[in-house]
Design a protein around this motif. Sequence first.
Motif, PDB file in Angstrom:
ATOM      1  N   LYS A  14       0.978  -1.147   0.281  1.00 42.32           N
ATOM      2  CA  LYS A  14       0.237   0.043   0.042  1.00 42.32           C
ATOM      3  C   LYS A  14       0.800   1.061  -0.098  1.00 42.32           C
ATOM      4  N   LEU A  15       0.550   2.131  -0.937  1.00 44.56           N
ATOM      5  CA  LEU A  15       1.436   3.315  -1.136  1.00 44.56           C
ATOM      6  C   LEU A  15       0.440   4.627  -1.060  1.00 44.56           C
ATOM      7  N   LYS A  16       0.885   5.812  -0.788  1.00 39.32           N
ATOM      8  CA  LYS A  16       0.086   6.914  -1.107  1.00 39.32           C
ATOM      9  C   LYS A  16      -0.132   7.437  -2.451  1.00 39.32           C
ATOM     10  N   PRO A  17      -1.083   7.703  -2.687  1.00 37.96           N
ATOM     11  CA  PRO A  17      -1.307   8.227  -4.164  1.00 37.96           C
ATOM     12  C   PRO A  17      -0.409   9.361  -4.322  1.00 37.96           C
ATOM     13  N   GLY A  18       0.081   9.458  -5.772  1.00 39.25           N
ATOM     14  CA  GLY A  18       0.886  10.514  -6.074  1.00 39.25           C
ATOM     15  C   GLY A  18       2.250   9.826  -6.697  1.00 39.25           C
ATOM     16  N   ARG A  19       3.340  10.760  -6.719  1.00 37.10           N
ATOM     17  CA  ARG A  19       4.493  10.146  -6.977  1.00 37.10           C
ATOM     18  C   ARG A  19       5.167   8.930  -6.397  1.00 37.10           C
ATOM     19  N   VAL A  20       5.542   8.014  -7.247  1.00 42.38           N
ATOM     20  CA  VAL A  20       6.143   6.830  -6.513  1.00 42.38           C
ATOM     21  C   VAL A  20       7.225   6.496  -7.545  1.00 42.38           C
ATOM     22  N   ASN A  21       8.416   5.816  -6.893  1.00 40.03           N
ATOM     23  CA  ASN A  21       9.487   5.177  -7.320  1.00 40.03           C
ATOM     24  C   ASN A  21       9.583   3.701  -7.069  1.00 40.03           C
ATOM     25  N   VAL A  22       9.469   2.850  -8.212  1.00 43.79           N
ATOM     26  CA  VAL A  22       9.410   1.378  -8.171  1.00 43.79           C
ATOM     27  C   VAL A  22      10.835   0.957  -8.296  1.00 43.79           C
ATOM     28  N   GLN A  23      11.546   0.431  -7.258  1.00 48.23           N
ATOM     29  CA  GLN A  23      12.862  -0.192  -7.746  1.00 48.23           C
ATOM     30  C   GLN A  23      12.551  -1.466  -7.899  1.00 48.23           C
ATOM     31  N   PHE A  24      12.789  -1.931  -9.278  1.00 50.43           N
ATOM     32  CA  PHE A  24      12.871  -3.454  -9.579  1.00 50.43           C
ATOM     33  C   PHE A  24      14.279  -4.101  -9.556  1.00 50.43           C
ATOM     34  N   VAL A  25      14.241  -5.208  -8.632  1.00 54.22           N
ATOM     35  CA  VAL A  25      15.666  -5.846  -8.514  1.00 54.22           C
ATOM     36  C   VAL A  25      15.450  -7.136  -9.042  1.00 54.22           C
ATOM     37  N   ASN A  26      16.196  -7.573 -10.092  1.00 53.10           N
ATOM     38  CA  ASN A  26      16.076  -8.938 -10.632  1.00 53.10           C
ATOM     39  C   ASN A  26      16.943  -9.843  -9.659  1.00 53.10           C
ATOM     40  N   ALA A  27      16.417 -10.641  -8.660  1.00 55.77           N
ATOM     41  CA  ALA A  27      17.085 -11.516  -7.889  1.00 55.77           C
ATOM     42  C   ALA A  27      17.200 -12.949  -8.233  1.00 55.77           C
ATOM     43  N   GLY A  28      16.752 -13.239  -9.540  1.00 61.25           N
ATOM     44  CA  GLY A  28      16.421 -14.384 -10.036  1.00 61.25           C
ATOM     45  C   GLY A  28      17.908 -14.841 -11.096  1.00 61.25           C
ATOM     46  N   GLU A  29      17.626 -15.942 -11.598  1.00 64.73           N
ATOM     47  CA  GLU A  29      18.844 -16.578 -12.525  1.00 64.73           C
ATOM     48  C   GLU A  29      18.402 -16.164 -14.058  1.00 64.73           C
ATOM     49  N   ASP A  30      17.248 -15.748 -14.340  1.00 72.07           N
ATOM     50  CA  ASP A  30      16.856 -15.546 -15.789  1.00 72.07           C
ATOM     51  C   ASP A  30      16.479 -14.053 -16.001  1.00 72.07           C
ATOM     52  N   PRO A  31      16.720 -13.532 -17.073  1.00 68.33           N
ATOM     53  CA  PRO A  31      16.037 -12.139 -17.226  1.00 68.33           C
ATOM     54  C   PRO A  31      14.719 -11.868 -16.965  1.00 68.33           C
ATOM     55  N   HIS A  32      14.314 -10.846 -16.564  1.00 68.34           N
ATOM     56  CA  HIS A  32      13.100 -10.460 -16.221  1.00 68.34           C
ATOM     57  C   HIS A  32      12.712  -8.978 -16.610  1.00 68.34           C
ATOM     58  N   ASP A  33      11.434  -8.469 -16.757  1.00 69.68           N
ATOM     59  CA  ASP A  33      11.159  -7.125 -17.019  1.00 69.68           C
ATOM     60  C   ASP A  33      10.061  -6.940 -15.799  1.00 69.68           C
ATOM     61  N   LEU A  34       9.780  -5.550 -15.991  1.00 62.57           N
ATOM     62  CA  LEU A  34       8.456  -5.416 -14.719  1.00 62.57           C
ATOM     63  C   LEU A  34       7.412  -4.470 -15.598  1.00 62.57           C
ATOM     64  N   ARG A  35       6.144  -4.878 -15.531  1.00 67.07           N
ATOM     65  CA  ARG A  35       5.210  -4.012 -16.158  1.00 67.07           C
ATOM     66  C   ARG A  35       4.088  -3.652 -15.079  1.00 67.07           C
ATOM     67  N   LEU A  36       3.781  -2.558 -14.845  1.00 65.58           N
ATOM     68  CA  LEU A  36       2.530  -1.930 -14.229  1.00 65.58           C
ATOM     69  C   LEU A  36       1.494  -1.417 -14.774  1.00 65.58           C
ATOM     70  N   GLN A  37       0.030  -1.491 -14.309  1.00 62.51           N
ATOM     71  CA  GLN A  37      -1.107  -1.306 -14.999  1.00 62.51           C
ATOM     72  C   GLN A  37      -2.118  -1.276 -13.925  1.00 62.51           C
ATOM     73  N   ARG A  38      -2.873   0.089 -13.979  1.00 63.86           N
ATOM     74  CA  ARG A  38      -3.803   0.301 -12.947  1.00 63.86           C
ATOM     75  C   ARG A  38      -5.042  -0.787 -13.691  1.00 63.86           C
ATOM     76  N   VAL A  39      -5.731  -1.176 -12.644  1.00 65.46           N
ATOM     77  CA  VAL A  39      -6.842  -2.045 -13.042  1.00 65.46           C
ATOM     78  C   VAL A  39      -7.906  -1.116 -13.631  1.00 65.46           C
ATOM     79  N   GLY A  40      -8.421  -1.625 -14.497  1.00 65.50           N
ATOM     80  CA  GLY A  40      -9.321  -0.715 -15.301  1.00 65.50           C
ATOM     81  C   GLY A  40      -8.990   0.107 -16.330  1.00 65.50           C
ATOM     82  N   ASP A  41      -7.655   0.040 -16.525  1.00 67.60           N
ATOM     83  CA  ASP A  41      -6.967   1.369 -17.253  1.00 67.60           C
ATOM     84  C   ASP A  41      -6.096   0.385 -18.367  1.00 67.60           C
ATOM     85  N   GLU A  42      -6.199   0.716 -19.647  1.00 66.70           N
ATOM     86  CA  GLU A  42      -5.450   0.001 -20.602  1.00 66.70           C
ATOM     87  C   GLU A  42      -3.968   0.497 -20.672  1.00 66.70           C
TER      88      GLU A  42
END
Length: 123
Positions: free
Chosen positions: A45-73
């Motif tokens: 849970k975060l405050k609405p407004g500006r946010v910094n999402v730090q994505f850390v790949n702690a796995g052994e394979d390449p990964h990416d990160l996508r973010l989407q608001r539910v109900g928005d394309e």
Amino acid sequence: MGARAVAGVLCLGLLAAAPADSAEQVPDRVMARGSEFNIVLSKTKLKPGRVNVQFVNAGEDPHDLRLQRVGDETEFGVGEIGPGEVENLDTRLRKHSTYVLWCSIADHRQRGMEATLRTRKRR
């Protein structure tokens, strides 16, 4: 121009340069740790407004990160990163919203690389 006038002009210049709402300028932060095959958030849970999402790949394979608001394309994200790499996503979150984060590579989402983030009221 006298010393007092110069000091007054300098003070006015500093006030004009200062942000109107300095609290708004500081983004909330969350770490998203991705590995095979899950995403763990440092907070859900975060405050609405500006946010910094730090994505850390702690796995052994390449990964990416996508973010989407539910109900928005519209979706946001960071591109593919390798094991041990870190990437940051700066965005704005709306109030009273739920967001889904996932890895879009191959079948990673179907295998469990998905997490949910919600915004809470500002205090």
